[in-house]
Design a protein around this motif. Structure first.
Motif, mmCIF file in Angstrom:
data_model
loop_
_atom_site.group_PDB
_atom_site.id
_atom_site.type_symbol
_atom_site.label_atom_id
_atom_site.label_comp_id
_atom_site.label_asym_id
_atom_site.label_seq_id
_atom_site.Cartn_x
_atom_site.Cartn_y
_atom_site.Cartn_z
ATOM 1 N N GLN A 89 -3.383 2.697 -5.840
ATOM 2 C CA GLN A 89 -1.965 2.362 -5.768
ATOM 3 C C GLN A 89 -1.077 3.550 -6.138
ATOM 4 O O GLN A 89 -0.045 3.792 -5.501
ATOM 5 C CB GLN A 89 -1.682 1.185 -6.703
ATOM 6 N N THR A 90 -1.492 4.313 -7.142
ATOM 7 C CA THR A 90 -0.688 5.452 -7.585
ATOM 8 C C THR A 90 -0.553 6.485 -6.484
ATOM 9 O O THR A 90 0.549 6.996 -6.211
ATOM 10 C CB THR A 90 -1.312 6.087 -8.843
ATOM 11 N N ARG A 91 -1.676 6.796 -5.824
ATOM 12 C CA ARG A 91 -1.634 7.785 -4.743
ATOM 13 C C ARG A 91 -0.835 7.268 -3.549
ATOM 14 O O ARG A 91 -0.105 8.032 -2.902
ATOM 15 C CB ARG A 91 -3.050 8.165 -4.313
ATOM 16 N N PHE A 92 -0.952 5.973 -3.283
ATOM 17 C CA PHE A 92 -0.200 5.403 -2.168
ATOM 18 C C PHE A 92 1.302 5.483 -2.427
ATOM 19 O O PHE A 92 2.078 5.874 -1.551
ATOM 20 C CB PHE A 92 -0.615 3.952 -1.936
ATOM 21 N N LEU A 93 1.730 5.131 -3.639
ATOM 22 C CA LEU A 93 3.149 5.170 -3.962
ATOM 23 C C LEU A 93 3.681 6.603 -3.929
ATOM 24 O O LEU A 93 4.818 6.844 -3.510
ATOM 25 C CB LEU A 93 3.391 4.534 -5.328
ATOM 26 N N ALA A 94 2.844 7.553 -4.353
ATOM 27 C CA ALA A 94 3.256 8.960 -4.300
ATOM 28 C C ALA A 94 3.441 9.406 -2.851
ATOM 29 O O ALA A 94 4.394 10.136 -2.522
ATOM 30 C CB ALA A 94 2.220 9.834 -5.002
ATOM 31 N N PRO B 79 6.999 1.331 4.028
ATOM 32 C CA PRO B 79 6.005 0.793 3.097
ATOM 33 C C PRO B 79 6.519 0.814 1.671
ATOM 34 O O PRO B 79 7.168 1.767 1.239
ATOM 35 C CB PRO B 79 4.814 1.741 3.277
ATOM 36 N N VAL B 80 6.224 -0.259 0.935
ATOM 37 C CA VAL B 80 6.690 -0.396 -0.437
ATOM 38 C C VAL B 80 5.538 -0.399 -1.426
ATOM 39 O O VAL B 80 5.594 0.230 -2.480
ATOM 40 C CB VAL B 80 7.516 -1.694 -0.595
ATOM 41 N N ARG B 81 4.450 -1.129 -1.070
ATOM 42 C CA ARG B 81 3.343 -1.292 -2.014
ATOM 43 C C ARG B 81 2.062 -1.583 -1.250
ATOM 44 O O ARG B 81 2.083 -2.223 -0.190
ATOM 45 C CB ARG B 81 3.663 -2.449 -2.968
ATOM 46 N N LEU B 82 0.943 -1.105 -1.783
ATOM 47 C CA LEU B 82 -0.373 -1.378 -1.212
ATOM 48 C C LEU B 82 -0.963 -2.597 -1.907
ATOM 49 O O LEU B 82 -1.212 -2.584 -3.114
ATOM 50 C CB LEU B 82 -1.284 -0.158 -1.402
ATOM 51 N N LEU B 83 -1.183 -3.674 -1.149
ATOM 52 C CA LEU B 83 -1.688 -4.928 -1.707
ATOM 53 C C LEU B 83 -3.207 -5.018 -1.663
ATOM 54 O O LEU B 83 -3.838 -5.603 -2.534
ATOM 55 C CB LEU B 83 -1.086 -6.117 -0.951
ATOM 56 N N ASP B 84 -3.795 -4.450 -0.618
ATOM 57 C CA ASP B 84 -5.246 -4.508 -0.446
ATOM 58 C C ASP B 84 -5.643 -3.431 0.558
ATOM 59 O O ASP B 84 -4.793 -2.902 1.289
ATOM 60 C CB ASP B 84 -5.674 -5.894 0.051
ATOM 61 N N GLU B 85 -6.911 -3.118 0.567
ATOM 62 C CA GLU B 85 -7.429 -2.110 1.505
ATOM 63 C C GLU B 85 -8.778 -2.606 1.996
ATOM 64 O O GLU B 85 -9.765 -2.580 1.262
ATOM 65 C CB GLU B 85 -7.556 -0.768 0.781
#
Length: 243
Positions: free
Chosen positions: A3-8, A168-174
């Motif tokens: 999540q941290t890398r996705f938000l970055a 995109p705002v947030r990663l919920l699942d992968e």
């Protein structure tokens, strides 16, 4: 899932979009953010492979991020699969907030879409590349996201708006589909072991046309099989263990 890398990655893309203006660049924000998230190393993004440009080429092979239009992917995908493992990355909106931009530039408050998305939304697109679905080098990744979708009111769309940009705002699942046992992750949530096409359409929130395409793709993948009939309805069965 990071999540941290996705938000970055999202933040970096948003900052570049603010400088240039949302929607003014050729590459959409969602595509750009996923590419940066999945491969932070610049040298491994936008790599020439033969006569095509691959989104990502790294130790996993080739990753192609596709948000729609899989029919346009067929020739490129066939070429890549001749020499390399390929992962198709298809984002799905698990949570979507709709924002309408009018012709005079006013912006509506966000309105949450009542339709939850999930990994099964890739199935109608996979129908368009059916001849390639049994390729052993082919795998899939479905990032399930929270997104803000900006829509332009007016224009030529029969619905009265045109989708302009998805932020995109947030990663919920992968969700990664790498082997046969993973295929059940692509089926609509709550699908029983035995079901009809009507069940499949309802649980996946598919229209009849999209549902028919999704059902055929799921059969081609080997995730489901037809086992009989009940009255005039076909009965299907899940072929892989449900997670």
């Amino acid at each position: 899932m990071d999540q941290t890398r996705f938000l970055a990655a999202c933040r970096q893309v948003m900052e570049s979009r603010q400088k240039a203006g949302i929607g003014t660049l050729g590459e959409k924000s969602l595509h750009a953010a996923l590419k940066l998230y999945l491969e932070p190393r610049e040298l491994h993004r936008e790599v020439t492979v033969g006569r095509y440009i691959a989104d990502i080429v790294n130790e996993q092979g080739i990753l192609e991020i596709q948000t729609a239009g899989f029919d346009k992917l067929r020739n490129k995908l066939s070429f890549f699969l001749e020499s390399s493992p390929v992962t198709i990355v298809y984002p799905s909106a698990g949570v979507k907030r709709l924002i309408t931009v009018t012709e005079n530039g006013s912006v509506s408050p966000p309105r949450r879409s009542p339709k939850p998305g999930g990994p099964w939304e890739i199935l109608p697109e996979l129908y368009r590349i059916r001849p390639l679905l049994t390729q052993p080098r082919l795998s899939f990744c479905v990032p399930v996201l929270e997104v803000e979708e900006y829509r332009l009111k007016g224009g030529q769309s029969r619905r009265g708006y045109t989708r302009w940009e998805r932020m995109p705002v947030r990663l919920l699942d992968e969700v990664w589909i790498k082997k046969k046992a993973d295929l059940s992750k692509l089926l609509p949530a709550g699908l029983p072991e035995k079901f009809t096409a009507k069940d499949f359409y309802r649980l996946g929130r598919f229209s009849q046309m999209a549902g028919s395409m999704a059902l055929l793709a799921a059969r081609e993948l080997g995730a489901i099989t037809q086992i009989g009939t009940k009255g005039r309805a076909y009965i299907y069965q899940v072929c892989v263990p449900k997670s």
